[in-house]
Design a protein around this motif. Structure first.
Motif, mmCIF file in Angstrom:
data_model
loop_
_atom_site.group_PDB
_atom_site.id
_atom_site.type_symbol
_atom_site.label_atom_id
_atom_site.label_comp_id
_atom_site.label_asym_id
_atom_site.label_seq_id
_atom_site.Cartn_x
_atom_site.Cartn_y
_atom_site.Cartn_z
ATOM 1 N N ARG A 244 10.969 -1.228 -17.147
ATOM 2 C CA ARG A 244 10.398 -1.876 -15.966
ATOM 3 C C ARG A 244 10.160 -0.867 -14.861
ATOM 4 O O ARG A 244 9.099 -0.862 -14.219
ATOM 5 C CB ARG A 244 11.322 -2.989 -15.463
ATOM 6 N N THR A 245 11.137 -0.015 -14.620
ATOM 7 C CA THR A 245 11.007 1.000 -13.581
ATOM 8 C C THR A 245 9.848 1.939 -13.900
ATOM 9 O O THR A 245 9.060 2.282 -13.015
ATOM 10 C CB THR A 245 12.325 1.802 -13.462
ATOM 11 N N LYS A 246 9.733 2.324 -15.165
ATOM 12 C CA LYS A 246 8.657 3.222 -15.582
ATOM 13 C C LYS A 246 7.299 2.542 -15.427
ATOM 14 O O LYS A 246 6.340 3.162 -14.953
ATOM 15 C CB LYS A 246 8.874 3.658 -17.031
ATOM 16 N N VAL A 247 7.204 1.269 -15.816
ATOM 17 C CA VAL A 247 5.954 0.518 -15.698
ATOM 18 C C VAL A 247 5.537 0.413 -14.234
ATOM 19 O O VAL A 247 4.375 0.653 -13.883
ATOM 20 C CB VAL A 247 6.106 -0.891 -16.327
ATOM 21 N N ILE A 248 6.474 0.086 -13.373
ATOM 22 C CA ILE A 248 6.167 -0.067 -11.944
ATOM 23 C C ILE A 248 5.689 1.264 -11.359
ATOM 24 O O ILE A 248 4.688 1.314 -10.634
ATOM 25 C CB ILE A 248 7.391 -0.613 -11.178
ATOM 26 N N ARG A 249 6.378 2.335 -11.670
ATOM 27 C CA ARG A 249 6.005 3.659 -11.157
ATOM 28 C C ARG A 249 4.618 4.056 -11.659
ATOM 29 O O ARG A 249 3.768 4.522 -10.893
ATOM 30 C CB ARG A 249 7.041 4.697 -11.573
ATOM 31 N N GLU A 250 4.388 3.846 -12.957
ATOM 32 C CA GLU A 250 3.119 4.214 -13.564
ATOM 33 C C GLU A 250 1.957 3.409 -12.987
ATOM 34 O O GLU A 250 0.924 3.971 -12.599
ATOM 35 C CB GLU A 250 3.229 3.952 -15.074
ATOM 36 N N LEU A 251 2.127 2.091 -12.917
ATOM 37 C CA LEU A 251 1.039 1.241 -12.436
ATOM 38 C C LEU A 251 0.785 1.396 -10.940
ATOM 39 O O LEU A 251 -0.362 1.357 -10.501
ATOM 40 C CB LEU A 251 1.322 -0.219 -12.772
ATOM 41 N N SER A 252 1.846 1.539 -10.168
ATOM 42 C CA SER A 252 1.620 1.704 -8.729
ATOM 43 C C SER A 252 0.875 3.008 -8.462
ATOM 44 O O SER A 252 -0.025 3.043 -7.624
ATOM 45 C CB SER A 252 2.933 1.629 -7.947
ATOM 46 N N GLY A 253 1.205 4.073 -9.198
ATOM 47 C CA GLY A 253 0.460 5.321 -9.052
ATOM 48 C C GLY A 253 -0.988 5.186 -9.476
ATOM 49 O O GLY A 253 -1.897 5.739 -8.847
ATOM 50 N N ILE B 205 -2.867 2.278 -9.661
ATOM 51 C CA ILE B 205 -3.638 1.307 -8.866
ATOM 52 C C ILE B 205 -3.830 1.770 -7.423
ATOM 53 O O ILE B 205 -4.916 1.632 -6.857
ATOM 54 C CB ILE B 205 -2.961 -0.080 -8.924
ATOM 55 N N LEU B 206 -2.791 2.332 -6.829
ATOM 56 C CA LEU B 206 -2.887 2.727 -5.422
ATOM 57 C C LEU B 206 -3.863 3.879 -5.201
ATOM 58 O O LEU B 206 -4.398 4.027 -4.107
ATOM 59 C CB LEU B 206 -1.512 3.105 -4.879
ATOM 60 N N THR B 207 -4.094 4.682 -6.224
ATOM 61 C CA THR B 207 -4.999 5.827 -6.060
ATOM 62 C C THR B 207 -6.456 5.483 -6.362
ATOM 63 O O THR B 207 -7.330 6.308 -6.121
ATOM 64 C CB THR B 207 -4.559 6.988 -6.977
ATOM 65 N N ARG B 208 -6.715 4.288 -6.875
ATOM 66 C CA ARG B 208 -8.097 3.901 -7.184
ATOM 67 C C ARG B 208 -8.867 3.589 -5.899
ATOM 68 O O ARG B 208 -8.318 3.061 -4.945
ATOM 69 C CB ARG B 208 -8.121 2.677 -8.099
ATOM 70 N N GLY B 209 -10.130 3.911 -5.931
ATOM 71 C CA GLY B 209 -10.988 3.650 -4.781
ATOM 72 C C GLY B 209 -11.264 2.169 -4.612
ATOM 73 O O GLY B 209 -11.191 1.395 -5.574
ATOM 74 N N ARG C 78 0.823 -1.215 0.000
ATOM 75 C CA ARG C 78 0.000 0.000 0.000
ATOM 76 C C ARG C 78 0.851 1.257 0.000
ATOM 77 O O ARG C 78 0.400 2.318 -0.395
ATOM 78 C CB ARG C 78 -0.917 0.023 1.227
ATOM 79 N N GLN C 79 2.092 1.146 0.442
ATOM 80 C CA GLN C 79 3.003 2.292 0.444
ATOM 81 C C GLN C 79 3.713 2.466 -0.894
ATOM 82 O O GLN C 79 4.495 3.386 -1.069
ATOM 83 C CB GLN C 79 4.062 2.136 1.549
ATOM 84 N N GLY C 80 3.473 1.582 -1.839
ATOM 85 C CA GLY C 80 4.076 1.678 -3.155
ATOM 86 C C GLY C 80 5.387 0.928 -3.305
ATOM 87 O O GLY C 80 6.047 1.020 -4.329
ATOM 88 N N LYS C 81 5.762 0.141 -2.303
ATOM 89 C CA LYS C 81 6.994 -0.654 -2.381
ATOM 90 C C LYS C 81 6.723 -1.943 -3.164
ATOM 91 O O LYS C 81 5.729 -2.617 -2.934
ATOM 92 C CB LYS C 81 7.484 -1.035 -0.989
ATOM 93 N N VAL C 82 7.631 -2.274 -4.052
ATOM 94 C CA VAL C 82 7.492 -3.494 -4.843
ATOM 95 C C VAL C 82 8.022 -4.663 -4.018
ATOM 96 O O VAL C 82 9.149 -4.631 -3.533
ATOM 97 C CB VAL C 82 8.267 -3.367 -6.167
ATOM 98 N N ARG C 83 7.204 -5.688 -3.864
ATOM 99 C CA ARG C 83 7.596 -6.855 -3.065
ATOM 100 C C ARG C 83 7.959 -8.057 -3.930
ATOM 101 O O ARG C 83 8.695 -8.925 -3.485
ATOM 102 C CB ARG C 83 6.470 -7.233 -2.102
ATOM 103 N N LEU C 84 7.449 -8.119 -5.153
ATOM 104 C CA LEU C 84 7.772 -9.230 -6.039
ATOM 105 C C LEU C 84 7.458 -8.793 -7.469
ATOM 106 O O LEU C 84 6.453 -8.130 -7.704
ATOM 107 C CB LEU C 84 6.915 -10.443 -5.669
ATOM 108 N N LYS D 281 -5.843 -7.244 -7.458
ATOM 109 C CA LYS D 281 -6.683 -7.577 -6.315
ATOM 110 C C LYS D 281 -5.883 -7.268 -5.063
ATOM 111 O O LYS D 281 -4.699 -7.591 -4.984
ATOM 112 C CB LYS D 281 -7.061 -9.063 -6.348
ATOM 113 N N ARG D 282 -6.531 -6.625 -4.109
ATOM 114 C CA ARG D 282 -5.847 -6.305 -2.856
ATOM 115 C C ARG D 282 -6.158 -7.367 -1.814
ATOM 116 O O ARG D 282 -7.320 -7.707 -1.574
ATOM 117 C CB ARG D 282 -6.304 -4.939 -2.343
#
Length: 161
Positions: free
Chosen positions: A28-37, A39-43, A10-16, A60-61
């Motif tokens: 890869r770095t760009k994809v992770i940054r883009e997707l985490s921003g 997905i994490l902001t969605r209700g 939930r803090q945006g850290k990649v675990r796997l 899925k959370r």
């Protein structure tokens, strides 16, 4: 086909991460940054599918982790949600109520479980019992190797005295 798998806290850290399509490290770095921003902001009441760059991202959370998989636009999202749930159930069975710390400290086992489920982005094994048996066999091999290494180091230590 699954292009990649991400587990993000939930803090945006990649675990796997597991990449089945070729991406450079910069991509890869760009994809992770883009997707985490994204997905994490969605209700929490919004659906678990996001259209992104001509693909679909299914997520899925579970507790404090988001399990994300990127698939082709014409693939079945519900099947991928089921694959995510199947992965979480096997992790739960193996770790006994899996948590984020289990994945941090035992990431190699989480990767091994994922590799038993998916090969080259396609589902490999659907039986939880089969995966559990294979993981137990792998753990037994690791323990036997540790015992052998320990006994060899004892022999070497005695021989050098």
């Amino acid at each position: 086909m699954i292009h990649f798998v991400l587990l993000i806290s939930r803090q945006g850290k990649v675990r796997l991460t597991k990449w089945y399509s070729p991406y450079s490290q910069k991509e890869r770095t760009k994809v992770i940054r883009e997707l985490s921003g994204l997905i994490l902001t969605r209700g929490p009441k919004l659906c678990n599918f996001v259209e992104w760059r001509g693909y679909k991202v299914v997520y899925k959370r579970y507790a404090s982790l988001y399990f994300c998989m990127c698939i082709d636009e014409d693939d079945n999202e519900l099947e991928v949600l089921e694959i995510i749930h199947h992965f979480v159930e096997i992790l739960d069975r193996y770790f006994g109520s899996v948590c984020e710390l289990d994945l941090i400290f035992n990431f190699h086992k989480a990767y091994y479980i994922l590799d038993e489920l998916l090969i080259a982005g396609e589902p490999q094994e659907s039986s939880k019992k089969t995966v559990a048996r294979l993981i137990a066999a792998q753990d037994a091999l690791v323990e036997a190797a540790k015992e052998q290494a320990s006994s060899l180091s004892t022999i070497i230590a005695q021989a050098t005295k």
